[in-house]
Design an enzyme around this catalytic site. Structure first.
Site, PDB file in Angstrom:
ATOM      1  N   ASP A 131       3.450  61.863  93.146  1.00  0.00           N
ATOM      2  CA  ASP A 131       2.731  61.116  92.122  1.00  0.00           C
ATOM      3  C   ASP A 131       1.292  61.612  91.986  1.00  0.00           C
ATOM      4  O   ASP A 131       0.652  62.012  92.958  1.00  0.00           O
ATOM      5  CB  ASP A 131       2.724  59.630  92.512  1.00  0.00           C
ATOM      6  CG  ASP A 131       2.063  58.752  91.476  1.00  0.00           C
ATOM      7  OD1 ASP A 131       2.572  58.684  90.353  1.00  0.00           O
ATOM      8  OD2 ASP A 131       1.019  58.145  91.796  1.00  0.00           O
ATOM      9  N   GLU A 161       4.341  65.222  89.375  1.00  0.00           N
ATOM     10  CA  GLU A 161       3.863  64.525  88.190  1.00  0.00           C
ATOM     11  C   GLU A 161       2.456  65.065  87.938  1.00  0.00           C
ATOM     12  O   GLU A 161       1.478  64.598  88.507  1.00  0.00           O
ATOM     13  CB  GLU A 161       3.823  63.015  88.405  1.00  0.00           C
ATOM     14  CG  GLU A 161       3.490  62.279  87.117  1.00  0.00           C
ATOM     15  CD  GLU A 161       2.542  61.101  87.289  1.00  0.00           C
ATOM     16  OE1 GLU A 161       2.398  60.325  86.340  1.00  0.00           O
ATOM     17  OE2 GLU A 161       1.930  60.974  88.366  1.00  0.00           O
TER      18      GLU A 161
END
Length: 574
Positions: free
Chosen positions: A279, A332
């Protein structure tokens, strides 16, 4: 070094052995259910030269709660949860729990056959927030209901929003305090293993969201662990995240790097996960991320790259792929950083895949407009094809796009309910044909109209059965058509901005024809030879008008209903 073998709490013949890294602490004790929680009865630990405090407690048993009592370098006594606890209390409680799993895995066949070349294989991912997929289900109950559902829809993988322990459910798991402890909200660590095992035995891969970019400030967790900055960078310009109010890891500290890399390996080894989606990579790469003038300091070369974070990510990916070649690492990363999915020895960051945020934003910005005005924004639909092969991408319609006022996926589309459903069918078929792996957040397959909430529920009672049937057929066809698997082999066959129609080829045998005009359109494809219709989103079986293409039309003209996307399988091109 696999840090979880050395640190944390481990059973020994006489009780349990404890080890915690706190190099600047003046004293460290362990207290818990075994000591009555009285500070005067805390069991002192001994400090080693490496700053690790160790000791054993006789009579301690599995299931008991514990904490470390730390006299920090600032002269204050504080209570800390174990950074390497393997289990924790269910929030809002936050003590660590003695746990030694003894799960017997049954996924040997899956692990032995796990592929190493994900780029040439199909991958369609169902993204799931475990707490709100069906409210109140445990890991064991999800092992029955979720597994059966994913198999029915034909996805190759599931991706869990973070399951590491976190105190605030409203963070969706993205503010982690227990990096080595699965959340107790749904059961024990071995029950999570059972869920993953069942998915593997059903032929479904398991990906997990993982958050090495930051951690919360809770004073019982990692923040100022031994009385000063330990896990976080000591310079607030690099150690504090302005957007999330959290703290940023010190990627230049060897022990902090090992804490994180060992954690990635821990989930691969101890829980058999098949991939980690990392993330907020962009926030790690740039020193000036969300920071204005005077709020950041350039690196030694005068630039804005966080060189220590770059080195950390390269080492992370190298270690994971070296030790677990069947695992895929996914970034990401929301900027145009070059080489995210290039190998480390080629100068890249070493990820296997990258979320294609550009495709998501451009395609949705086009489709959210009324069909009458889409012709003026045709470039936003076609532009992602230009860079589709620059990285190894995952196309995402993720959780981030259905919260905070962005509306549910079907609710973004214009028109009445029939037109929105037709538009959703076309959007999904277009996505499944476009280069890149696929990710769909839960609820989109139900065509639910309301935004997702981690405290809410999906629209099970109002689900549109046709969208689910389409997703099932898209996954089934996708697996059967190898031309759709690689990142390359794409070329435009037709573009008409005024008519809102496009057509493109994938490889030598698949053509996708899309009509985003909202009315019937014809598309002429003179170069396509010997084709037949494989899928039509306007077919009656998907709730469409049923008035679309019925097979080979004389003169290679494809007839498309409103919002229809058609897949053609052909013998080749003239």
């Amino acid at each position: 070094m696999k840090l979880w073998h050395r640190l944390g709490a481990h059973p020994v013949p006489e009780g349990w052995r404890f080890a915690v890294w706190a190099p600047r602490a003046q004293q460290v004790q362990v207290i818990g259910d075994f000591s009555g929680w009285w500070p005067d009865d805390g069991i002192p630990l001994s400090r080693g030269d490496d700053g690790v405090w160790t000791g054993s407690v006789s009579g301690a048993v599995a299931g008991q709660r514990y904490r470390y009592r730390v006299l920090g370098c600032d002269g204050r006594w504080v209570y800390r949860s174990d950074p390497l606890a393997f289990a924790a209390e269910c929030p809002p409680a936050n003590a660590s729990v003695l746990y030694a799993g003894d799960y017997a895995w049954g996924d040997e066949a899956w692990m032995a056959a796990r592929p190493t070349d994900h780029h040439r294989r199909p991958m369609s991912i169902y993204e799931v927030h475990l707490g709100s997929w069906r409210q109140g289900l445990s890991y064991k109950e999800l092992a029955d209901e979720l597994v059966a559902y994913v198999v029915e829809l034909g996805f190759t993988h599931v991706e869990f929003l973070p399951v590491m322990e976190h105190p605030f459910g409203g963070s969706w798991g993205y503010q982690v305090t227990g990096f080595y402890a699965p959340t107790a909200r749904f059961g024990t660590p071995d029950e999570l293993r059972h869920l993953i095992d069942r998915l593997h035995q059903a032929g479904i891969g398991v990906l997990m969201d993982w958050v090495p970019a930051h951690f919360p400030r809770d004073d019982w967790a990692l923040a100022r662990f031994d009385g000063a900055c330990l896990y976080e960078h000591p310079d607030p310009r690099r150690g504090e995240h302005p957007d999330w109010g959290s703290l940023v890891f010190d990627y230049g500290n060897p022990m902090v790097r090992e804490f994180l890399i060992s954690n990635a390996l821990y989930w691969c080894e101890e829980f058999h996960v098949d991939g980690l989606r990392v993330d907020a990579v962009a926030s790690m790469l740039y020193l000036d991320y969300s920071r204005g003038y005077g709020q950041w300091e350039p690196n030694c070369f005068g630039g804005n790259t966080n060189l220590e974070a770059v080195d950390f990510l390269k080492e992370l990916n190298y270690r994971v792929y070296t030790e677990h070649p069947g695992v895929v690492m996914i970034a990401e990363e929301s900027t145009a950083w070059g080489g995210v999915t290039k190998p480390v020895d080629w100068g890249g960051l070493g990820f296997g895949l990258k979320w294609n945020m550009g495709w998501m934003h451009d395609t949705l910005s086009y489709l959210e407009r009324e069909p009458l005005f889409r012709r003026y924004h045709h470039h936003t639909l076609t532009w992602p094809a230009f860079y589709a092969s620059h990285e190894h991408f995952v196309l995402v319609l993720s959780h981030d796009e259905v919260v905070h006022g962005k509306r549910a996926l079907v609710a973004k589309l214009p028109g009445d309910r029939w037109n929105r459903l037709a538009g959703l069918r076309g959007t999904l078929a277009y996505m499944w044909a476009f280069p890149g792996k696929k990710l769909l957040f839960m609820g989109a397959e139900l065509a639910q109209e309301w935004e997702w909430s981690p405290d809410g529920h999906l629209a099970w009672d109002y689900a549109d059965p046709f969208i689910g049937a389409l997703v099932r057929d898209l996954n089934g066809l996708y697996k059967k058509l190898p031309d759709l698997w690689p990142d390359d082999g794409f070329r435009w066959l037709h573009e008409d901005a005024s008519g809102n129609t496009v057509a493109f080829a994938r490889g030598d045998g698949v053509v996708c024809v899309a009509n985003f005009s909202g009315i019937h359109q014809n598309v002429y494809l003179p170069s396509v030879r010997g084709w037949h219709e494989a899928l039509n989103t306007d077919a009656a079986c998907y709730g469409g008008s049923g008035a679309g293409n019925l097979g080979v039309i004389r003169g290679n003209t494809v007839q498309l209903g409103p919002h229809a996307v058609i897949w053609l399988v052909c013998e080749g091109f003239a």
